[in-house]
Design an enzyme around this catalytic site. Structure first.
Site, PDB file in Angstrom:
ATOM      1  N   ALA A  67       0.874  -1.167   0.000  1.00 58.53           N
ATOM      2  CA  ALA A  67       0.000   0.000   0.000  1.00 58.53           C
ATOM      3  C   ALA A  67       0.915   1.222   0.000  1.00 58.53           C
ATOM      4  O   ALA A  67       2.093   1.125   0.333  1.00 58.53           O
ATOM      5  CB  ALA A  67      -0.871  -0.023   1.248  1.00 58.53           C
ATOM      6  N   GLY A 110       0.589  -4.798   0.899  1.00 58.64           N
ATOM      7  CA  GLY A 110      -0.613  -4.825   0.061  1.00 58.64           C
ATOM      8  C   GLY A 110      -0.368  -5.509  -1.282  1.00 58.64           C
ATOM      9  O   GLY A 110      -1.295  -6.050  -1.879  1.00 58.64           O
ATOM     10  N   GLU A 113      -0.783  -9.059  -0.597  1.00 56.51           N
ATOM     11  CA  GLU A 113      -2.207  -9.281  -0.320  1.00 56.51           C
ATOM     12  C   GLU A 113      -3.034  -9.255  -1.603  1.00 56.51           C
ATOM     13  O   GLU A 113      -3.961 -10.051  -1.777  1.00 56.51           O
ATOM     14  CB  GLU A 113      -2.691  -8.225   0.684  1.00 56.51           C
ATOM     15  CG  GLU A 113      -2.050  -8.444   2.050  1.00 56.51           C
ATOM     16  CD  GLU A 113      -2.230  -7.262   3.000  1.00 56.51           C
ATOM     17  OE1 GLU A 113      -1.811  -6.146   2.616  1.00 56.51           O
ATOM     18  OE2 GLU A 113      -2.777  -7.438   4.090  1.00 56.51           O
ATOM     19  N   GLU A 133       4.627  -5.115   7.224  1.00 60.90           N
ATOM     20  CA  GLU A 133       3.947  -4.020   7.936  1.00 60.90           C
ATOM     21  C   GLU A 133       4.432  -3.859   9.363  1.00 60.90           C
ATOM     22  O   GLU A 133       4.423  -2.757   9.915  1.00 60.90           O
ATOM     23  CB  GLU A 133       2.427  -4.246   7.922  1.00 60.90           C
ATOM     24  CG  GLU A 133       1.777  -4.110   6.555  1.00 60.90           C
ATOM     25  CD  GLU A 133       1.732  -5.405   5.750  1.00 60.90           C
ATOM     26  OE1 GLU A 133       2.466  -6.365   6.093  1.00 60.90           O
ATOM     27  OE2 GLU A 133       0.971  -5.450   4.765  1.00 60.90           O
TER      28      GLU A 133
HETATM   29  N1  CO8 Z   1       4.627   3.214  -0.560  1.00 64.51           N
HETATM   30  C1  CO8 Z   1       5.029   4.399  -1.081  1.00 64.51           C
HETATM   31  N2  CO8 Z   1       6.183   4.530  -1.775  1.00 64.51           N
HETATM   32  C2  CO8 Z   1       6.954   3.433  -1.930  1.00 64.51           C
HETATM   33  C3  CO8 Z   1       6.585   2.179  -1.419  1.00 64.51           C
HETATM   34  C4  CO8 Z   1       5.354   2.084  -0.702  1.00 64.51           C
HETATM   35  N3  CO8 Z   1       4.900   0.947  -0.210  1.00 64.51           N
HETATM   36  N4  CO8 Z   1       7.547   1.287  -1.731  1.00 64.51           N
HETATM   37  C5  CO8 Z   1       8.479   1.955  -2.421  1.00 64.51           C
HETATM   38  N5  CO8 Z   1       8.132   3.246  -2.555  1.00 64.51           N
HETATM   39  C6  CO8 Z   1       8.883   4.303  -3.238  1.00 64.51           C
HETATM   40  C7  CO8 Z   1      10.103   4.729  -2.443  1.00 64.51           C
HETATM   41  O1  CO8 Z   1       9.765   5.623  -1.430  1.00 64.51           O
HETATM   42  C8  CO8 Z   1      10.964   5.331  -3.525  1.00 64.51           C
HETATM   43  O2  CO8 Z   1      10.492   6.633  -3.805  1.00 64.51           O
HETATM   44  P1  CO8 Z   1      11.554   7.870  -3.924  1.00 64.51           P
HETATM   45  O3  CO8 Z   1      12.402   7.500  -5.111  1.00 64.51           O
HETATM   46  O4  CO8 Z   1      10.662   9.041  -4.141  1.00 64.51           O
HETATM   47  O5  CO8 Z   1      12.328   7.864  -2.642  1.00 64.51           O
HETATM   48  C9  CO8 Z   1      10.656   4.469  -4.749  1.00 64.51           C
HETATM   49  O6  CO8 Z   1       9.400   3.829  -4.461  1.00 64.51           O
HETATM   50  C10 CO8 Z   1      11.676   3.388  -4.989  1.00 64.51           C
HETATM   51  O7  CO8 Z   1      11.838   2.638  -3.802  1.00 64.51           O
HETATM   52  P2  CO8 Z   1      13.260   2.379  -3.108  1.00 64.51           P
HETATM   53  O8  CO8 Z   1      14.214   3.457  -3.438  1.00 64.51           O
HETATM   54  O9  CO8 Z   1      13.020   2.093  -1.659  1.00 64.51           O
HETATM   55  O10 CO8 Z   1      13.693   1.037  -3.870  1.00 64.51           O
HETATM   56  P3  CO8 Z   1      14.685  -0.107  -3.328  1.00 64.51           P
HETATM   57  O11 CO8 Z   1      14.928  -0.990  -4.492  1.00 64.51           O
HETATM   58  O12 CO8 Z   1      15.854   0.519  -2.628  1.00 64.51           O
HETATM   59  O13 CO8 Z   1      13.839  -0.906  -2.222  1.00 64.51           O
HETATM   60  C11 CO8 Z   1      11.899  -2.044  -1.344  1.00 64.51           C
HETATM   61  C12 CO8 Z   1      12.722  -1.669  -2.589  1.00 64.51           C
HETATM   62  C13 CO8 Z   1      12.705  -3.006  -0.437  1.00 64.51           C
HETATM   63  C14 CO8 Z   1      10.635  -2.752  -1.831  1.00 64.51           C
HETATM   64  C15 CO8 Z   1      11.550  -0.768  -0.543  1.00 64.51           C
HETATM   65  O14 CO8 Z   1      11.026   0.196  -1.438  1.00 64.51           O
HETATM   66  C16 CO8 Z   1      10.553  -0.977   0.552  1.00 64.51           C
HETATM   67  O15 CO8 Z   1      10.888  -1.494   1.617  1.00 64.51           O
HETATM   68  N6  CO8 Z   1       9.270  -0.558   0.340  1.00 64.51           N
HETATM   69  C17 CO8 Z   1       8.229  -0.632   1.324  1.00 64.51           C
HETATM   70  C18 CO8 Z   1       7.724  -2.057   1.467  1.00 64.51           C
HETATM   71  C19 CO8 Z   1       6.677  -2.096   2.520  1.00 64.51           C
HETATM   72  O16 CO8 Z   1       6.876  -1.864   3.695  1.00 64.51           O
HETATM   73  N7  CO8 Z   1       5.438  -2.435   2.099  1.00 64.51           N
HETATM   74  C20 CO8 Z   1       4.331  -2.518   3.007  1.00 64.51           C
HETATM   75  C21 CO8 Z   1       3.545  -1.263   2.918  1.00 64.51           C
HETATM   76  S1  CO8 Z   1       2.234  -1.210   4.129  1.00 64.51           S
HETATM   77  C22 CO8 Z   1       1.017  -2.149   3.445  1.00 64.51           C
HETATM   78  O17 CO8 Z   1       1.105  -2.583   2.341  1.00 64.51           O
HETATM   79  C23 CO8 Z   1      -0.213  -2.463   4.211  1.00 64.51           C
HETATM   80  C24 CO8 Z   1      -0.339  -1.556   5.369  1.00 64.51           C
HETATM   81  C25 CO8 Z   1      -1.474  -2.059   6.204  1.00 64.51           C
HETATM   82  C26 CO8 Z   1      -1.954  -0.907   7.026  1.00 64.51           C
HETATM   83  C27 CO8 Z   1      -3.312  -1.194   7.529  1.00 64.51           C
HETATM   84  C28 CO8 Z   1      -4.130   0.073   7.590  1.00 64.51           C
HETATM   85  C29 CO8 Z   1      -5.600  -0.197   7.657  1.00 64.51           C
END
Ligand code: CO8
Length: 259
Positions: A67, A110, A113, A133
């Site tokens: 997400a 997400g 999921e 998460e």
């Molecule tokens: N959301 C927003 N932006 C993201 C996300 C994300 N999930 N993932 C990556 N991006 C963005 C980064 O911020 C980055 O943007 P910018 O260039 O502007 O800084 C761009 O995408 C590229 O990402 P990275 O530079 O981080 O790329 P890497 O190759 O270095 O890393 C990863 C890749 C390991 C996948 C890393 O991006 C990462 O850890 N992403 C987040 C993964 C994560 O935690 N996902 C779970 C999200 S939470 C969710 O899905 C459910 C939440 C449930 C909440 C319940 C509420 C009701």
């Protein structure tokens, strides 16, 4: 035919609809706009009797990296609760046309999921699945704790949801999370082949098959078996059942009309 949207690409090949997540600047993170686009595209395909299967895939190095964290970060409980954040994805699970998920690269949070909402899940050898998460101070919010547990069992689900560790494609296949693993450059072809195979079947039978297998996750055994049997009986009202059985007896290929 290819349609442009903001965060997805939509295409039709024969009887297969293809939805490609395409939000490269955020590794296909699933924000509200992407949700709306995916759900609308899938619903339109579902309403089209010319589509017999849907392929959902990602692009670049991600299926979807979760997400959209930045979109959620500053929200409070009452806003999330009132908006019933993520409930919109339930509409994707109500799509009755079979969905083949094709995952390469990250399917996290997400993204994992959403992949698990697909009916047949095919992974590239580059695929990585995870529910990270817990690292953000939250838990899965789009069904991960439930669908992952049903897919791989409590031991692995607890391990992944509590530690946030990722599963590679080989482990995902061993654990029963995905049905096949293929080299990354074969992923889309394989998914299209599977979708094409499904789309060539009787659409009412394929929809009933999807409903019956899905019921195994939602009902007890006796109820599920009865539901399956009633669906089975119902298919005897279709022209495709007559054609399928007549073709078998005549030793020829069936010509399904999806009626
Ligand atoms: N959301 C927003 N932006 C993201 C996300 C994300 N999930 N993932 C990556 N991006 C963005 C980064 O911020 C980055 O943007 P910018 O260039 O502007 O800084 C761009 O995408 C590229 O990402 P990275 O530079 O981080 O790329 P890497 O190759 O270095 O890393 C990863 C890749 C390991 C996948 C890393 O991006 C990462 O850890 N992403 C987040 C993964 C994560 O935690 N996902 C779970 C999200 S939470 C969710 O899905 C459910 C939440 C449930 C909440 C319940 C509420 C009701």
């Amino acid at each position: 035919m290819t349609e442009q949207h903001e965060n997805i690409r939509v295409e039709t090949r024969g009887r297969t609809g293809i939805i490609t997540l395409h939000r490269p600047k955020a590794l296909n993170a699933l924000d509200a706009a992407t949700l709306r686009e995916v759900v609308a595209a899938a619903a339109a395909m579902d309403a089209d009797p010319g589509i017999g299967a849907i392929v959902l895939t990602g692009s670049g190095k991600a299926f979807a990296a979760g997400a959209d964290i930045k979109e959620m970060a500053d929200r409070g409980f009452s806003e999330m609760f009132r908006a019933d954040w993520f409930a919109g994805w339930d509409a994707f699970t109500r799509v009755r046309t079979p969905v083949v998920g094709a995952v390469a690269g990250y399917a996290l949070g997400g993204g994992c999921e959403l992949a698990m909402m697909c009916d047949v899940l095919i992974a590239a050898d580059t695929a990585r699945f995870g529910q990270p998460e817990i690292n953000l101070g939250v838990i899965p919010g789009m069904g991960g704790s439930q669908r992952l547990t049903r897919a791989v069992g409590k031991a692995k689900a607890m391990d992944m949801v509590l530690t946030g560790r990722q599963m590679d494609a080989a482990e995902a296949e061993r654990a029963g999370l995905v049905s096949r693993v293929v080299p990354a450059d074969r992923l889309l072809d394989e998914a299209l082949e599977v979708a094409g195979t499904i789309a060539a079947k009787s659409l009412p039978a394929a929809m009933a098959a999807k409903e019956a297998v899905s019921a195994a996750f939602e009902t007890g055994l006796a109820q599920g078996v009865l539901f399956e049997r009633r669906l089975f009986h119902g298919l005897f009202a279709t022209e495709d059942q007559k054609e399928g059985m007549a073709a078998f007896a005549a030793k020829r290929e069936p010509r399904f009309t999806h009626r």
